[in-house]
Scaffold this motif. Structure first.
Motif, PDB file in Angstrom:
ATOM      1  N   ILE A  93       1.373   1.757  -3.546  1.00 12.85           N
ATOM      2  CA  ILE A  93       0.056   2.238  -4.318  1.00 12.85           C
ATOM      3  C   ILE A  93      -0.215   3.560  -3.952  1.00 12.85           C
ATOM      4  CG2 ILE A  93      -2.307   1.891  -4.380  1.00 12.85           C
ATOM      5  CD1 ILE A  93      -1.905  -0.976  -3.676  1.00 12.85           C
ATOM      6  N   LEU A  94       0.079   4.146  -2.904  1.00  8.90           N
ATOM      7  CA  LEU A  94      -0.365   5.568  -2.085  1.00  8.90           C
ATOM      8  C   LEU A  94       0.900   6.448  -2.376  1.00  8.90           C
ATOM      9  CD1 LEU A  94      -1.991   4.534   1.016  1.00  8.90           C
ATOM     10  CD2 LEU A  94      -3.312   5.237  -1.158  1.00  8.90           C
ATOM     11  N   PHE A 126      -4.150   6.555 -11.556  1.00  6.91           N
ATOM     12  CA  PHE A 126      -5.571   6.239 -11.843  1.00  6.91           C
ATOM     13  C   PHE A 126      -6.245   7.608 -11.764  1.00  6.91           C
ATOM     14  CE2 PHE A 126      -9.876   5.395 -10.531  1.00  6.91           C
ATOM     15  CZ  PHE A 126     -10.421   4.833 -11.834  1.00  6.91           C
ATOM     16  N   LEU A 127      -6.137   8.349 -10.640  1.00  6.91           N
ATOM     17  CA  LEU A 127      -6.945   9.634 -10.132  1.00  6.91           C
ATOM     18  C   LEU A 127      -6.368  10.707 -11.166  1.00  6.91           C
ATOM     19  CD1 LEU A 127      -7.025   9.678  -6.613  1.00  6.91           C
ATOM     20  CD2 LEU A 127      -8.868   8.967  -8.058  1.00  6.91           C
ATOM     21  N   LEU A 133      -2.611   4.494  -7.426  1.00 10.43           N
ATOM     22  CA  LEU A 133      -3.842   5.391  -7.114  1.00 10.43           C
ATOM     23  C   LEU A 133      -3.702   6.781  -7.755  1.00 10.43           C
ATOM     24  CD1 LEU A 133      -6.194   5.077  -5.922  1.00 10.43           C
ATOM     25  CD2 LEU A 133      -5.456   5.994  -3.486  1.00 10.43           C
ATOM     26  N   ASN A 134      -2.532   7.526  -7.543  1.00  9.47           N
ATOM     27  CA  ASN A 134      -2.481   8.758  -8.304  1.00  9.47           C
ATOM     28  C   ASN A 134      -2.469   8.719  -9.447  1.00  9.47           C
ATOM     29  OD1 ASN A 134      -2.581  10.380  -5.954  1.00  9.47           O
ATOM     30  ND2 ASN A 134      -0.576  10.610  -5.562  1.00  9.47           N
ATOM     31  N   TRP A 151       0.786  -1.294  -0.031  1.00 10.20           N
ATOM     32  CA  TRP A 151       0.297  -0.070   0.128  1.00 10.20           C
ATOM     33  C   TRP A 151       0.826   0.991  -0.072  1.00 10.20           C
ATOM     34  CZ3 TRP A 151      -4.948   0.869  -1.304  1.00 10.20           C
ATOM     35  CH2 TRP A 151      -5.673  -0.054  -1.134  1.00 10.20           C
ATOM     36  N   GLY A 204       2.586   6.364  -7.500  1.00 13.62           N
ATOM     37  CA  GLY A 204       1.755   5.475  -6.931  1.00 13.62           C
ATOM     38  C   GLY A 204       0.696   5.276  -7.934  1.00 13.62           C
ATOM     39  N   TRP A 253      -9.353  -1.842   5.157  1.00 10.41           N
ATOM     40  CA  TRP A 253      -9.041  -2.892   3.880  1.00 10.41           C
ATOM     41  C   TRP A 253      -8.779  -4.407   4.578  1.00 10.41           C
ATOM     42  CZ3 TRP A 253      -4.734  -5.352   2.038  1.00 10.41           C
ATOM     43  CH2 TRP A 253      -4.696  -5.762   1.032  1.00 10.41           C
ATOM     44  N   TRP A 287      -1.042  11.257   0.144  1.00  6.48           N
ATOM     45  CA  TRP A 287      -1.691  10.399   0.781  1.00  6.48           C
ATOM     46  C   TRP A 287      -0.827  10.048   2.069  1.00  6.48           C
ATOM     47  CZ3 TRP A 287      -6.758   9.315  -0.410  1.00  6.48           C
ATOM     48  CH2 TRP A 287      -7.060   9.530  -1.632  1.00  6.48           C
ATOM     49  N   SER A 291      -5.196   7.945   5.590  1.00  8.42           N
ATOM     50  CA  SER A 291      -4.569   6.799   4.784  1.00  8.42           C
ATOM     51  C   SER A 291      -4.531   5.662   5.491  1.00  8.42           C
ATOM     52  CB  SER A 291      -3.469   7.117   3.957  1.00  8.42           C
ATOM     53  OG  SER A 291      -3.606   8.435   3.057  1.00  8.42           O
TER      54      SER A 291
END
Length: 315
Positions: free
Chosen positions: A151-152, A162-163, A159-160, A148, A157, A190, A173, A183
């Motif tokens: 990912i963050l 994708f965003l 996630l960023n 994670w 990452g 999760w 994050w 976060s």
């Protein structure tokens, strides 16, 4: 003509039967019971009792790195406790521990309960989906934290990235003092969802189906059925889930160390990480023992609630 004579009957030999001594049998039974319990008792005393007592004693000692060489750790009374309570970082860590624990428990329980109710309905591949949801629970927490953290990551990452498609790809994050704790809570949610789902799903299986059929005949809505039948009958399981969840969440260390190491600017510092920092970073073992004892005391209080919940459930 010969005649035979029958042998004279042999008199039976008298045998004396000793009546068993009830006192001796009771003692033998007690010894056998203690023989089975002895390994568990020795294990508990060596690996739980001694460290606990040693930690309490250490909190009243001036225990420093030189103690490992000299063997001397003079008692300093309540100095360690006073120093910990006067440190502003302890109050901050305590507040963040409360926020982290409450946020994690609410998220884990609500989502876990929703999934447990969802999986009570039979549909294709339902068993496969339940198995996949268990994966976060099976992965070691350190591994989850490292994954994670990648990912963050703000720059690289997933996630960023994708965003970024929606123009939101620069979220800090784990590097913002206002986002880091949120976060960490989300990652812990999760991880804890599978545990809540499994226990609550098992509790839902024990609710009599006849009650749902009677509610349907009376025209009760789904929400009314859930509120009047499911929740009351699930209350003992809910109590156990929340207490066990609290005891495992309040002392989390490895996840936070893997994600933020207590930063940035101590914004994710909790009592668990503060214990680690005092003992193994600052090498102030007395202060680390104090915070550890506070965590043990908090866990013990909720352990009593857990035992009482189990006792009430069995009545």
């Amino acid at each position: 003509m010969s005649t035979t004579t029958a042998p004279a009957p042999v008199a039976p030999v008298a045998t004396s039967k000793k009546t068993p001594d009830p006192l001796r049998a009771r003692r033998r039974r007690k010894l056998s019971q203690w023989g089975f319990l002895a390994p568990a008792v020795v294990f508990m005393l060596l690996f739980f009792g001694y460290p606990l007592v040693r930690n309490v004693v250490m909190s009243f000692q001036d225990y420093s790195p030189s103690t490992f060489f000299t063997g001397k750790a003079p008692f300093n009374g309540f100095d360690n406790w006073k120093n910990v309570f006067e440190n502003d970082l302890f109050g901050k860590a305590l507040r963040q521990t409360i926020l982290f624990t409450i946020g994690s428990l609410i998220g884990q329980f609500c989502i876990g309960l929703a999934l447990a109710v969802f999986f009570t309905k039979r549909f294709p591949l339902g068993g496969v989906l339940r198995s996949l949801i268990l994966l976060p629970w099976l992965v070691p927490m350190v591994v989850s934290g490292i994954v994670w953290r990648r990912i963050l990551d703000q720059d690289t990452g997933v996630l960023n990235s994708f965003l970024g498609v929606f123009g939101l790809g620069d979220t800090p994050w784990l590097t913002s003092t206002s986002m880091a704790l949120v976060s960490v809570v989300l990652v812990n949610i999760w991880i804890g969802i599978p545990f809540n789902m499994v226990i609550l799903y098992g509790g839902l299986q024990e609710v009599p189906k006849a009650l749902y059929e009677a509610a349907a005949l009376d025209g009760a809505s789904a929400w009314r059925t859930f509120r009047s039948i499911t929740l009351p009958l699930l209350k003992p399981v809910i109590t156990v889930v929340l207490v066990l969840g609290f005891m495992s969440t309040v002392k989390i260390l490895d996840l936070i160390l893997a994600l933020t190491d207590g930063g940035p600017a101590d914004s994710t510092q909790t009592l668990g990480t503060l214990t680690y920092q005092n003992s193994f970073v600052s090498l102030d073992f007395g202060a680390g023992a104090v915070v550890g004892n506070i965590l043990i005391l908090i866990s013990a209080v909720f352990a009593v609630f857990y035992l009482r919940a189990n006792r009430n459930e069995g009545k």
